[in-house]
Design an enzyme around this catalytic site. Sequence first.
Site, short mmCIF file in Angstrom:
data_model
loop_
_atom_site.label_atom_id
_atom_site.label_comp_id
_atom_site.label_asym_id
_atom_site.label_seq_id
_atom_site.Cartn_x
_atom_site.Cartn_y
_atom_site.Cartn_z
CB SER A 13 5.07 -8.19 -6.50
OG SER A 13 4.05 -7.30 -6.17
CG ASP A 18 5.79 -4.22 0.13
OD1 ASP A 18 5.15 -3.45 -0.61
OD2 ASP A 18 6.34 -5.25 -0.28
CG HIS A 22 6.55 -3.73 -3.55
ND1 HIS A 22 5.95 -4.85 -3.04
CD2 HIS A 22 6.41 -3.82 -4.90
CE1 HIS A 22 5.47 -5.59 -4.02
NE2 HIS A 22 5.74 -4.99 -5.16
#
Length: 716
Positions: A568, A653, A688
């Site tokens: 991320s 995501d 995610h």
Amino acid sequence: MRKKWNYMIIIGAMATACSDNATKHLVSWPDASAPVAEKKAHIRTIHGDTVQDDYYWMNDFFKKGPDSARVVAYLEAENTYTATMMKDTESLQALLFQEMKARVKEKDESVPYLKNGYYYYSRTDEGKQYYKFCRKKGNLDAPEEVLLDVDAMAEGYPYFAVGGFSVSPDNKLLAYGVDTVSRREYTIQVKDLETGKILTDKIDRTEGEATWANDSKTFFYTSKNPVTLLSEKIKKHTLGSNSAGDAVVYAEKDNTNYIGVGKSKNGKFIQIYSGSTLSSEVFILDANTPNASFKSFQPRIKDVLYSVTALEDRFLVLTNDGAKNFKVVECPLDKTTKEHWKDFIPHRADVLVSDIDEFKDFLVISERKNGLTQMAIRSLKDGTQHYLDFGEAAYTVYPSTNVEYNTSVVRYGYTSLVTPSSTFDYNMQTKEKELKKQQEVVGGYRAEDYVTERLFAKAKDGTSIPISLVYKKGMKKNGQAPLLLYAYGSYGASMDPSFSSARLSLLDRGFIYAIAHIRGGEEMGRQWYEDGKMMNKKNTFTDFVDCGEFLVKEQFTSAQHLYAQGGSAGGLLMGAVINLSPSLWNGVIAQVPFVDVVNTMLDETIPLTTNEYDEWGNPNEKQAYEYMKSYSPYENIEAKAYPNLLVTTGLHDSQVQYFEPAKWVAKLRATKKGKEVVLLKTDMDYGHGGASGRFDYLKDVALNYAFLFKLEGLEK
């Protein structure tokens, strides 16, 4: 992008048969051609700067544009290529998966916690991916009630997440949120715990948690924008009514703020929190009068953050008002604005106050000093205070599930790089502690077989950067051990050292695992965060490079055997450091990486963008644009050799959209020199956080490990 990325698949480092001069293993890759992404010129012009983006079309699946099907086909072609390149590791991946899965106790049960007369816990069954949420009335010998059988609920779904469990004050109803897409849009449902029936009340596009008023028929929830996924409104729902008519009790006008709603532990107040990185505001309501209006506790002040804790006779306020590392003030229940605030715990320059956990007669204050967490126990009767002692050089400690207000026992979690996750109950009155449970590593585990260290690397500006390491005892410090360096470095999120049974598969093969506690986190206090965000963001990247160079210099590893991993915002870190210092790493794993910073922060339709102007800057402002562009990985790819790269993402995501890593990989391949591979793996079912089942995520870990092992020449 990014906010508080919790999916941290962590790995370590290894000392195995390498040549004396630490030469790099020559990897044999299949003779396969990588997909070549089509180029379609897209022009971005802002602040007098014109940039051509040949891969902008890849956002069409997200935007539902004309190239949507072409995007999916490209991602599937990349998956095929990655599978081909890693085919000779398939048996190793299967072995690793089984090895890691075998360490997990399949039939298990959480430590029960008491709330309003019931003991709540979850338990897992052998061979099942999910769990059952249960309770017992009065004592642990009472009959079990299975409130939710998540194993049964998840059947037929490739992804299934349930959370936000909230039992009504009368103990008769359970509200919970369900996400079957992995975009963190939850549907709130309510179960009648007396009849077992699911009520007709269904509320879509929420954060997933309901906060009950004391009447047990009204609850408040956070509603999300269907496009940006921003938490925009707090609504009130009355059981039995049509959710389309739910009243908006709070609407956020500042699209840089996150909002949420909760309840004080003593059950007296409903609280709405609205906050950005720099300022916040709390609104309160008597939980007995759900139809009254919320009142601002203290109107928001520029650059002032605060949160509120309700006690029997006053409020405590945790704030950075005139206090970089935060302080605690107190005020009367009926006079809450700033002019009534009086210092309760004064500001200390060397101690960050991060949280308060309240009980009827005690406070548990979470602090951070010298990069380590500590817990202070303070009596509300006489003001005396003491600290818990943990006895390790590097560890993580945190208040665990503490939902009961009228108790003198605090539950806390403890772990370190060599200590499995442990749950303790500590009697704040008698100062006695009891280990309730320690994570069992099936097959046996001996902490004394491993060594953990805490070191400090010197950054180029003279700042000392903490590094936590773990490795198998007997490791020779001669520069030949492979080492995996992990970091995050954003949002003030501290990457404290914790145990991972999966990581043993690396350590037992000789890997060293290290965490770089770089600026942008909050390990060393609030200033540590301030020095790694906005116009100081590059400190995060140079700190990581400096840590890598330090570990090479100190002979823990060499550039031929040094690996990096981040996800991320940590994936942004990976993209930045391979641009800055590509020859320092033999391989890099970038998970759901936020690498197209400028384009994403210019697009307000992308989830989280406006929420994060205070973290990265607003590129509509020229200075912020130019600084952001100077480090954004996608913008700074050059015709030079890069390390071997494994990039992972999820089609659904909601934090970092799939097209960021996809564009990055396409541009890297089209631009870079050298024979090092660039692999992209897109999970077509997940988002995610990866897979939702408790074992499925280990397949992703196995792929990551196999990639590292292949680069090291390890076949088993």
